[in-house]
Design a protein around this motif. Structure first.
Motif, PDB file in Angstrom:
ATOM      1  N   ALA A 126       0.754  -1.192  -0.008  1.00  0.00           N
ATOM      2  CA  ALA A 126      -0.031  -0.048  -0.002  1.00  0.00           C
ATOM      3  C   ALA A 126       0.936   1.187  -0.083  1.00  0.00           C
ATOM      4  O   ALA A 126       2.214   1.216   0.389  1.00  0.00           O
ATOM      5  N   GLY A 160      -9.067  -5.980   3.282  1.00  0.00           N
ATOM      6  CA  GLY A 160      -9.755  -5.583   2.012  1.00  0.00           C
ATOM      7  C   GLY A 160     -10.940  -5.126   2.173  1.00  0.00           C
ATOM      8  O   GLY A 160     -12.012  -5.537   1.294  1.00  0.00           O
ATOM      9  N   LEU A 179      -8.002  -0.309  -7.066  1.00  0.00           N
ATOM     10  CA  LEU A 179      -7.003  -0.318  -5.804  1.00  0.00           C
ATOM     11  C   LEU A 179      -8.376   0.204  -4.696  1.00  0.00           C
ATOM     12  O   LEU A 179      -9.226   1.101  -4.767  1.00  0.00           O
ATOM     13  N   ASN A 180      -8.054  -0.357  -3.646  1.00  0.00           N
ATOM     14  CA  ASN A 180      -8.969   0.160  -2.266  1.00  0.00           C
ATOM     15  C   ASN A 180      -8.262   1.463  -2.050  1.00  0.00           C
ATOM     16  O   ASN A 180      -7.161   1.916  -2.259  1.00  0.00           O
ATOM     17  N   HIS A 181      -9.119   2.430  -1.435  1.00  0.00           N
ATOM     18  CA  HIS A 181      -8.648   3.713  -1.259  1.00  0.00           C
ATOM     19  C   HIS A 181      -9.187   4.457   0.137  1.00  0.00           C
ATOM     20  O   HIS A 181     -10.076   4.147   0.450  1.00  0.00           O
ATOM     21  N   THR A 217     -13.614  -1.587   2.913  1.00  0.00           N
ATOM     22  CA  THR A 217     -13.539  -0.154   2.304  1.00  0.00           C
ATOM     23  C   THR A 217     -13.612   0.592   3.780  1.00  0.00           C
ATOM     24  O   THR A 217     -14.219   0.506   4.625  1.00  0.00           O
ATOM     25  N   THR A 276     -12.891   7.673   2.286  1.00  0.00           N
ATOM     26  CA  THR A 276     -12.354   7.207   0.848  1.00  0.00           C
ATOM     27  C   THR A 276     -12.274   8.272  -0.212  1.00  0.00           C
ATOM     28  O   THR A 276     -12.645   9.621   0.343  1.00  0.00           O
ATOM     29  N   CYS A 328      -8.302  -1.824   7.282  1.00  0.00           N
ATOM     30  CA  CYS A 328      -9.298  -2.094   6.118  1.00  0.00           C
ATOM     31  C   CYS A 328      -8.349  -2.515   4.913  1.00  0.00           C
ATOM     32  O   CYS A 328      -9.101  -3.524   4.332  1.00  0.00           O
ATOM     33  N   PHE A 329      -7.403  -1.920   4.740  1.00  0.00           N
ATOM     34  CA  PHE A 329      -6.268  -2.426   3.818  1.00  0.00           C
ATOM     35  C   PHE A 329      -5.942  -3.817   3.809  1.00  0.00           C
ATOM     36  O   PHE A 329      -5.936  -4.730   2.883  1.00  0.00           O
ATOM     37  N   ALA A 345      -3.584  -1.094  -2.365  1.00  0.00           N
ATOM     38  CA  ALA A 345      -4.461   0.095  -1.734  1.00  0.00           C
ATOM     39  C   ALA A 345      -3.458   1.501  -1.729  1.00  0.00           C
ATOM     40  O   ALA A 345      -2.083   1.345  -1.755  1.00  0.00           O
TER      41      ALA A 345
END
Length: 414
Positions: free
Chosen positions: A78, A365, A134-136, A367, A371, A361-362, A108
């Motif tokens: 990340a 996985g 990507l997760n953000h 949210t 964000t 969270c990252f 992320a």
């Protein structure tokens, strides 16, 4: 968003300045994380950051001379974007390109406030992060501040549940001015104190007014009214001080940005109730140091917090002398007298809780509660406030005319 849980999250920092070190210190209070990389254009700053990671026991960190090299490393899961405002979109474009081409294993990204300098830049940040899959997370620390978390929980559980939801949030943040020259440059930073600090105020206020568990967009912005002013730093004596500190990069005699801003934001909840945010920010405050003041008001209750009303205070007489520093409180303005001490700045300001939330969270996985979409919503409010200050009129939402709006102090001239 779901995915396979990682045992530990390995983070690469983009940026090695003041805020990067603040985030790094807060990571000591976060489990299941290692800081394994840092990219910065300055070799000296990179090395100081690597040394700080080692000293804090936060992992085996390597410094990288190019962003691409760090993004391609096998031990980076990340990225934390902590570089100056005018670089963040470029960083996101590079990250997007590396991930889409299969050259990066990053999953992320978290970005420091504000997400961007304009609405169009913020929309592009959102587009890029989602196109890359990507997760953000949006790094708004005050949402995670320990007084905010505890105060909101008590107010909504005990008071709002029996007498009605809160309807007014006040948020103020002020200090004596930023550390780095780019903050004072309107085009690079995107504005002045309104861009730099009111992003905190409007988002923490929006958070306090949002019912627990409800999405942030359950509150609709109806209108905004803003005022900006130059109170201190355009005075010749202080403009010359800035020139002495920062050189030709900062010319407040000819290219100032606002050092005071006030904003009123009218919102509506899902039941049609009218809600209000009052926010003020300043770089012209001279007190013990950085001061954050928050209030939340409802039908039969009120919550308030002042970051300088600390339990710990230390008195030092005139006989106690020494170098200037920030060992008692951020943006410290004196070394003598009765001084408030924040014994855990990273925790009180929310950096520890923020990074703990993002890491978990990252890692899992999931949210985050903040964000890039929230970052975009904040920029929309800020641009409305700047436009209102420029025209002297209230800006009503939705406001499509703000899509390409650039604040006066951020426009390039000549």
């Amino acid at each position: 968003m779901t995915g396979q849980t990682r045992q530990r999250l390995r983070i690469g920092f983009v940026g090695s300045g003041f805020i990067a070190h603040f985030h790094l210190r807060s990571m000591v209070g976060v489990r299941n994380v290692d800081v394994t990389g840092v990219y910065s254009r300055s070799a000296g700053k990179r090395q100081r950051f690597v040394d700080a990671v080692t000293e804090l026991g936060m992992g085996e960190c390597r410094g990288y001379a190019t962003l691409e090299d760090m993004l391609r490393a096998d031990d980076i899961d990340a990225v934390w974007i902590l570089s100056p405002n005018d670089t963040r979109l470029g960083v996101m474009r590079t990250l997007h390109a590396e991930v889409k081409a299969g050259r990066s294993k990053v999953v992320a990204v978290a970005c420091e406030k504000p997400l961007a300098r304009t609405i169009s830049e913020a929309r592009e940040m959102v587009r890029l992060v989602e196109d890359a899959g990507l997760n953000h997370g949006y790094l708004e620390n005050q949402v995670f501040a320990t007084p905010v978390s505890r105060g909101k929980e008590i107010v909504w559980r005990r008071a709002a549940s029996t007498t009605g939801r809160p309807y007014l949030a006040r948020a103020a943040e002020e200090h004596s001015g930023p550390h780095e020259p780019w903050f004072w440059q309107g085009d690079r930073q995107g504005g002045g104190v309104l861009s730099d600090m009111m992003c905190h105020s409007v988002e923490v206020a929006r958070h306090l007014l949002t019912a627990p568990g409800a999405p942030r967009d359950s509150l609709k912005v109806k209108s905004v009214n803003g005022t900006v002013a130059n109170l201190k730093w355009t005075r010749p004596h202080y403009a010359d001080q800035l020139a002495s500190r920062f050189g030709k990069e900062v010319d407040y005699r000819n290219r100032p940005s606002e050092d005071f801003a006030r904003g009123v934001v009218a919102l509506e909840d899902a039941d049609g109730n009218e809600l209000m945010i009052e926010a003020t920010t300043s770089w012209a405050y001279v007190g013990a140091g950085l001061r954050i003041q928050l209030e939340l008001l409802g039908p039969e209750y009120a919550m308030e917090f002042n970051s300088l009303a600390t339990g710990l205070k230390i008195f030092m007489s005139r006989a106690v002398t020494g170098a200037e520093g920030e060992d008692l409180v951020e943006k410290q303005n004196a070394e003598q007298g009765l001084m408030p001490v924040l014994e855990d700045e990273e925790g009180v300001y929310g950096y520890t809780g923020e990074n703990r939330h993002m890491v978990e969270c990252f890692r899992k996985g999931e949210t985050p509660i903040e964000t890039f979409h929230d970052g975009l919503a904040v920029v929309e409010i800020l641009m409305g406030l700047y436009r209102s200050a420029e025209t002297g009129e209230t800006v009503r939402f939705p406001a499509p005319e703000l899509e390409d709006y650039v604040p006066v102090v951020a426009r390039r001239h000549g």
